[in-house]
Structures are given as C-alpha cells and as structure tokens.
Design an enzyme around this catalytic site. Structure first.
Site, short mmCIF file in Angstrom:
data_model
loop_
_atom_site.label_atom_id
_atom_site.label_comp_id
_atom_site.label_asym_id
_atom_site.label_seq_id
_atom_site.Cartn_x
_atom_site.Cartn_y
_atom_site.Cartn_z
N LYS A 178 0.78 -1.10 0.01
CA LYS A 178 -0.08 0.04 -0.15
C LYS A 178 0.86 0.99 -0.15
O LYS A 178 0.46 2.23 -0.82
CB LYS A 178 -0.90 -0.06 1.27
CG LYS A 178 -1.45 1.28 1.60
CD LYS A 178 -2.44 1.30 2.78
CE LYS A 178 -1.71 1.56 4.10
NZ LYS A 178 -1.51 2.86 4.46
N ASN A 179 1.86 1.17 0.92
CA ASN A 179 2.66 2.55 0.98
C ASN A 179 3.53 2.73 -0.02
O ASN A 179 4.15 3.65 0.15
CB ASN A 179 3.22 2.39 2.49
CG ASN A 179 2.36 2.57 3.55
OD1 ASN A 179 1.18 2.95 3.24
ND2 ASN A 179 2.50 2.55 4.65
N ARG A 186 -5.11 10.34 4.26
CA ARG A 186 -4.19 11.65 4.50
C ARG A 186 -2.94 11.55 3.50
O ARG A 186 -2.17 12.45 3.34
CB ARG A 186 -3.61 11.61 5.97
CG ARG A 186 -3.22 10.24 6.66
CD ARG A 186 -2.48 10.60 7.88
NE ARG A 186 -1.47 11.45 7.83
CZ ARG A 186 -1.63 12.76 8.46
NH1 ARG A 186 -2.82 13.17 9.17
NH2 ARG A 186 -0.74 13.63 8.27
N CYS A 204 -5.23 12.50 13.26
CA CYS A 204 -5.65 11.07 13.02
C CYS A 204 -5.58 10.13 14.12
O CYS A 204 -5.33 10.81 15.03
CB CYS A 204 -5.39 10.25 11.86
SG CYS A 204 -3.73 9.37 12.12
N ARG A 208 0.22 14.20 13.59
CA ARG A 208 0.86 14.31 12.20
C ARG A 208 1.03 15.61 11.47
O ARG A 208 0.26 15.68 10.39
CB ARG A 208 0.10 12.91 11.36
CG ARG A 208 0.05 11.77 12.28
CD ARG A 208 -0.40 10.56 11.47
NE ARG A 208 0.21 10.10 10.53
CZ ARG A 208 -0.45 9.22 9.68
NH1 ARG A 208 -1.33 8.83 10.08
NH2 ARG A 208 0.60 8.67 8.73
N ASP A 265 4.49 0.22 12.11
CA ASP A 265 3.22 -0.45 11.35
C ASP A 265 2.96 -1.74 11.75
O ASP A 265 2.14 -2.50 11.56
CB ASP A 265 3.26 -0.12 10.05
CG ASP A 265 2.87 1.29 9.43
OD1 ASP A 265 2.42 1.95 10.24
OD2 ASP A 265 3.21 1.70 8.33
N ARG A 307 -9.18 -0.74 4.06
CA ARG A 307 -7.95 0.45 3.60
C ARG A 307 -6.50 -0.25 3.18
O ARG A 307 -5.96 0.47 2.25
CB ARG A 307 -7.82 1.43 4.49
CG ARG A 307 -8.84 2.31 4.72
CD ARG A 307 -8.51 3.56 5.50
NE ARG A 307 -7.29 4.11 5.45
CZ ARG A 307 -6.36 4.28 6.31
NH1 ARG A 307 -6.33 4.14 7.52
NH2 ARG A 307 -5.01 4.42 6.09
N1 EPU Z 1 6.27 14.36 11.25
C1 EPU Z 1 6.11 15.73 11.63
N2 EPU Z 1 6.39 16.65 10.83
C2 EPU Z 1 6.16 16.07 9.54
C3 EPU Z 1 5.95 14.80 9.12
C4 EPU Z 1 6.34 14.05 10.17
O1 EPU Z 1 6.27 16.04 12.70
O2 EPU Z 1 6.29 16.98 8.58
C5 EPU Z 1 6.12 13.33 12.10
C6 EPU Z 1 4.97 12.42 12.60
O3 EPU Z 1 3.85 13.19 13.20
C7 EPU Z 1 5.34 11.28 13.16
C8 EPU Z 1 6.64 11.21 12.60
O4 EPU Z 1 7.11 12.23 12.11
O5 EPU Z 1 5.29 11.37 14.81
C9 EPU Z 1 6.74 9.96 11.63
O6 EPU Z 1 5.79 10.34 10.52
P1 EPU Z 1 6.20 9.92 9.03
O7 EPU Z 1 5.83 11.35 8.29
O8 EPU Z 1 7.16 9.20 8.52
O9 EPU Z 1 4.69 9.18 8.70
P2 EPU Z 1 3.78 9.30 7.38
O10 EPU Z 1 4.79 9.73 6.11
O11 EPU Z 1 2.62 10.14 7.62
C10 EPU Z 1 3.91 6.73 6.82
C11 EPU Z 1 3.23 5.56 6.28
C12 EPU Z 1 2.40 5.36 7.82
C13 EPU Z 1 3.65 4.67 8.49
C14 EPU Z 1 4.57 5.95 8.89
C15 EPU Z 1 6.00 5.64 9.65
C16 EPU Z 1 2.26 6.08 4.04
C17 EPU Z 1 1.31 6.39 3.27
N3 EPU Z 1 2.12 6.25 5.45
O12 EPU Z 1 3.45 7.71 7.29
O13 EPU Z 1 1.71 4.13 7.28
O14 EPU Z 1 3.14 4.35 9.96
O15 EPU Z 1 4.99 6.43 7.52
O16 EPU Z 1 6.38 4.43 9.24
O17 EPU Z 1 3.45 5.81 3.77
C18 EPU Z 1 -0.07 2.36 7.80
O18 EPU Z 1 0.07 1.97 6.73
O19 EPU Z 1 -0.93 2.07 8.70
C19 EPU Z 1 0.56 3.89 8.21
C20 EPU Z 1 -0.14 4.63 9.09
#
Ligand code: EPU
Length: 447
Positions: A22-23, A102, A126, A131, A316, A408
């Site tokens: 998915k990701n 998101r 969320c 996030r 995850d 999802r």
């Molecule tokens: N963060 C910030 N500022 C930012 C971006 C991130 O403070 O601008 C913080 C987040 O709040 C969090 C941490 O950094 O505490 C890491 O978040 P990250 O941005 O890496 O997460 P994401 O990119 O929103 C992706 C996956 C998630 C997975 C995370 C961590 C996708 C579409 N989603 O989310 O997947 O948990 O990386 O590996 O790639 C899932 O599949 O169930 C899922 C939630």
C-alpha cells in the site's frame, strides 16, 4: 457496514501470498502526475486507499483503468493499472478525499512540479497522532515553493524549482517522498539529509528513475537528486514491491496460532527487525528467495520491541506485536517512538483477556494462556490487524467492528485467511453469528 467474525483457536497452515505494498502504491500512483502520458503499473493491491488515490487522480483529470495482471490467472494475481496523466484539469486535493486518506498530501510535490501551483486540504490529525506536515513544506520551500494556509487548505506556488540542500528534522516517510517528487524536476542538484530509508521510498525512486529521473542514495539517509527538465512514462510496467507489513502480519498469524505459513513474496531483506524478533520469540523463521516460512511449535517467549524508522522495528507492526505478546509466557515491553497515540488497540485487546498496562509511550504486556473472543472495535488500520490476530488465537467468536479500516490496507484478507484454514467471514453489523455459522459469511464487501 460489515463486521468480521472469527472463530479462533485453529493453527494456520499453508501458503499465503503477499500483495503489492500500500505505502509504495500510493506515492507511485501519485508520482505518475510528474510525466504526461500513459503509465502502466503492476501488482497494484485491491484496497480502499488505492481506490481513493484513483478518485483523487480522477478529480485532477487523470483517468485510470484497472485490469488483471496479464499472464496470471490465479484469483490472487495482482492488478495491472493504466493511468493517463496527459492532462491536468485541477491541481487540487479536496477535503472530502484527504480526510479519508491523508496520503493525498503526496500530491503536493508532483502538482507543484508539474503545474507550478497546488491546493491541498490540510490532513489534520488522525487516530494515531497529530501528524503535522511542516517538514514537507520546509523541504518544498527550500526548492523555491511558497505556501499560505487558507480555509484549511495549503495553497502552494512556484515559478521555478531550484535544487537545494534540505535537512529534515526527522526521517519522515511521506515528507521525503513529497520533496523527492518535486526535486526530480528542479533545476540543479538537491540533497535530502536525514531522509527516510523505507523500502517503499526505494521503490518510488526506482519508479521515478524509470521515468528518467536522476536519483542516488535511495535506501540511505542521504538522497541526491540531479533535476531534469522533463520526465516521460516508463516504457516498462513497474511492479509494486511486496507489502512488508502485510507479510509481517501473516508471519505473526503463523506464530500466534502455533501454525506453519509460507508467506509467498515476502522479502527478508526488508524485514530484518521483524524476522529477528520472531526468532527471539521462539518461532522458526526461514527466509528464502521467494518468501518467508514461519512455524511455531514451542512456547512463545516475551520479546521487548521499540519502534524505529527503517531498518528498525516498524511502527506499522507494533500493534501486531502487542497481539503476539498477549500469548507469550512472560512480560514484554513495547515502546512506541514514532507516533504519540498509537496504543488505541490495547484497550480492545484487553476485552479479549489481554493484560496490558500503558505508561506514556510504553506498554507492558503480561502474556496469558487464554484469550476469549468478544466484540471489539477497530480504531485504525494496524490496530484492526492486531484484533484479527488475537481473534485467530482466542477461544470462541471474536467480532471486529468497523471493518472499513482493514479494507484500507489488507488486500483480500478474508480470502487469504480462509485459504490457510482460518474460520472467518464478513457479516452485516447487525447479524447474529453463532459458532458453526462462519462459513456463511462473505469474503468480500457486499455489492
Ligand atoms: N512528522 C512531523 N512533521 C512532518 C512529518 C512527520 O512532525 O512534516 C512526524 C509525524 O507526526 C510522526 C513522525 O514524524 O510522529 C513520522 O511520521 P512520517 O511522516 O514518517 O509518517 P507518514 O509519512 O505520515 C508513513 C506511512 C504510515 C507509517 C509511517 C511511519 C504512508 C502512506 N504512510 O506515514 O503508514 O506508519 O510512515 O513509518 O506511507 C499505515 O500504513 O498504517 C501507516 C500509518
């Protein structure tokens, strides 16, 4: 709405195939916006998040066509997808799509790079945390973009993308992807420091390279991008890499039920921390070129984990690990360092008999011999997976409500679980299900 009903207590045996990740699929589908023309992508999982991404692309003006992978006739063959990104009509991701998924925020970088402007609804928080997207904006600003926040939307503009050095405060996954997707069309060289190293980013980099992008360092924390003036669709279909989190969930399913599963397509090189933890817990794990076999015959030992960015233990898989530890012979500590609110599943697991104490970002799980089925509520995707895992190990019936979270992110879950001996089915929320009735349940969503 549907619920999932499981009659637990049966060890799972056989082979279960892994779908496309998915990701990786979400950023790759959105990255097609960078190159006008027809794109062909293989091994696309059948998920609600993929449908939401295709709706988003449709709104932007890019139609898609889904078909079966040619040459594969098994019911579980991945899907081939054709996307036409010749024309972009609207450079916008509206709230009604972003609130469902998101990851729509990933359209920001590609739309700015292709159109010079983009309007994206702010995703908001969320179930697993606040996030924010400040790092996405910071990186894109370094490349020359300007943003204003108006009415819940981020409005972005850029005249000319110019390569820059970007230092991320944390290795954000979608943040790295967003910046990378803009940098490939910037003038000059960009370097992203403290970049995320997840295999999904490597897959995105391969996809971008197939379109003519110049990228090096994917899979390390320093990504270097030498911008090019234009990209074109790859001549060869791009296969999405196998989903390591789906694979990990089935590996835990084998361990929690005391079964023996071959998880076909799982890649050992992407799953080191999970493989190592399963071995410590007493499972026999054999990593092969074409998949991973997990078998457990002895007791489950308690194993502490702490979530970390890749290659650490993935957040995850944290909920699924907690599910596994509810059946261990001792006390295991689980520390969540990525998201601030990712223990919502603990209270639901306790309804099944689990003994868990939460203290800040640490959960202490006291393993117990017996879990007993109950009705439980899914709060997010991976939390739902943990409830299913405990349901598979519990005595009697477990009903997992709010099934849409699982749809999802888990491709054909019921079909796959049934094929390895689980008693599981989908029923309407109000159905009165008794033991012995599970096979009457559906495998797919009604209609
Ligand atoms: N963060 C910030 N500022 C930012 C971006 C991130 O403070 O601008 C913080 C987040 O709040 C969090 C941490 O950094 O505490 C890491 O978040 P990250 O941005 O890496 O997460 P994401 O990119 O929103 C992706 C996956 C998630 C997975 C995370 C961590 C996708 C579409 N989603 O989310 O997947 O948990 O990386 O590996 O790639 C899932 O599949 O169930 C899922 C939630």
């Amino acid at each position: 709405m549907d619920k999932l009903v499981i009659e637990g207590g049966r060890p799972l045996h056989g082979t279960v195939p892994v779908s496309g990740a998915k990701n990786a699929a979400l950023p790759i589908l959105i990255a097609t916006l960078l190159a006008p023309g027809e794109h062909v992508i293989d091994n696309v999982p059948e998920l609600v998040d993929v449908s939401s991404t295709l709706s988003l692309l449709g709104r932007i003006g890019c139609p898609s066509l889904v078909g079966a992978n040619p040459g594969e006739d098994g019911a579980l063959a991945g899907h081939r997808l054709r996307l036409d990104t010749q024309r972009i009509a609207f450079s916008e991701a509206p709230y009604d799509i972003v609130r469902k998924m998101r990851a729509s925020v990933l359209a920001l970088g590609p739309l700015l790079a292709r159109c010079g402007h983009a309007r994206i609804s702010l995703p908001g928080g969320c179930a697993i945390g606040v996030r924010p997207i400040d790092q996405h904006l910071k990186g894109l600003e370094a490349l020359g973009c300007r943003f204003e926040l108006v009415g819940g939307y981020v409005n972005g503009r850029v005249d000319r993308l110019v390569g820059a050095e970007i230092f991320l405060d944390m290795p954000t996954v979608t943040g790295t992807e967003n910046i990378l997707m803009a940098a490939v069309l910037a003038e000059g060289v960009s370097v992203i420091h403290n970049a995320a190293r997840e295999p999904e980013i490597v897959d995105l980099a391969h996809f971008l390279r197939g379109m003519g992008a110049r990228i090096s360092g994917e899979g390390t924390s320093t990504l270097t991008v030498d911008g090019v003036p234009a990209l074109r669709p790859s001549r060869r279909p791009h296969p999405i890499l196998p989903d390591r989190i789906e694979a990990g969930t089935y590996m835990v399913a084998a361990a929690i039920t005391g079964g023996d599963l071959f998880v076909a397509g799982a890649r050992g090189e992407d799953m080191g921390a999970v493989v190592e933890s399963l071995r410590k817990a007493g499972a026999e794990v054999t990593v092969q070129a074409d998949g991973i076999r997990v078998r457990r015959t002895g007791p489950l030992h308690p194993v502490n984990i702490e979530t970390r960015p890749h290659p650490g233990f993935p957040t995850d898989m944290q909920a699924q690990w907690m599910a596994l530890m509810t059946r261990s012979t001792g006390r295991a500590e689980i520390t969540e360092t990525i998201f601030e609110n990712r223990f919502m599943h603990a209270a639901e697991l306790m309804r099944l008999g689990a003994r868990i104490q939460i203290d800040g970002n640490k959960a202490v799980v006291e393993g117990s011999e017996r879990l007993v089925g109950a009705a439980v509520m899914a709060t997010d995707l991976r939390a739902s997976a943990s409830l299913v895992l405990c349901g598979l190990a519990a005595q009697g019936l477990t009903e997992v409500l709010r099934l849409y979270h699982l749809d999802r992110g888990y491709d054909r879950l019921v079909e796959k679980l049934r094929s390895v001996g689980a008693l599981v089915g989908r029923f309407g929320d109000n159905a009165q299900v008794r033991p012995g009735m599970i096979n009457q349940g559906r495998a797919q969503e009604a209609g």
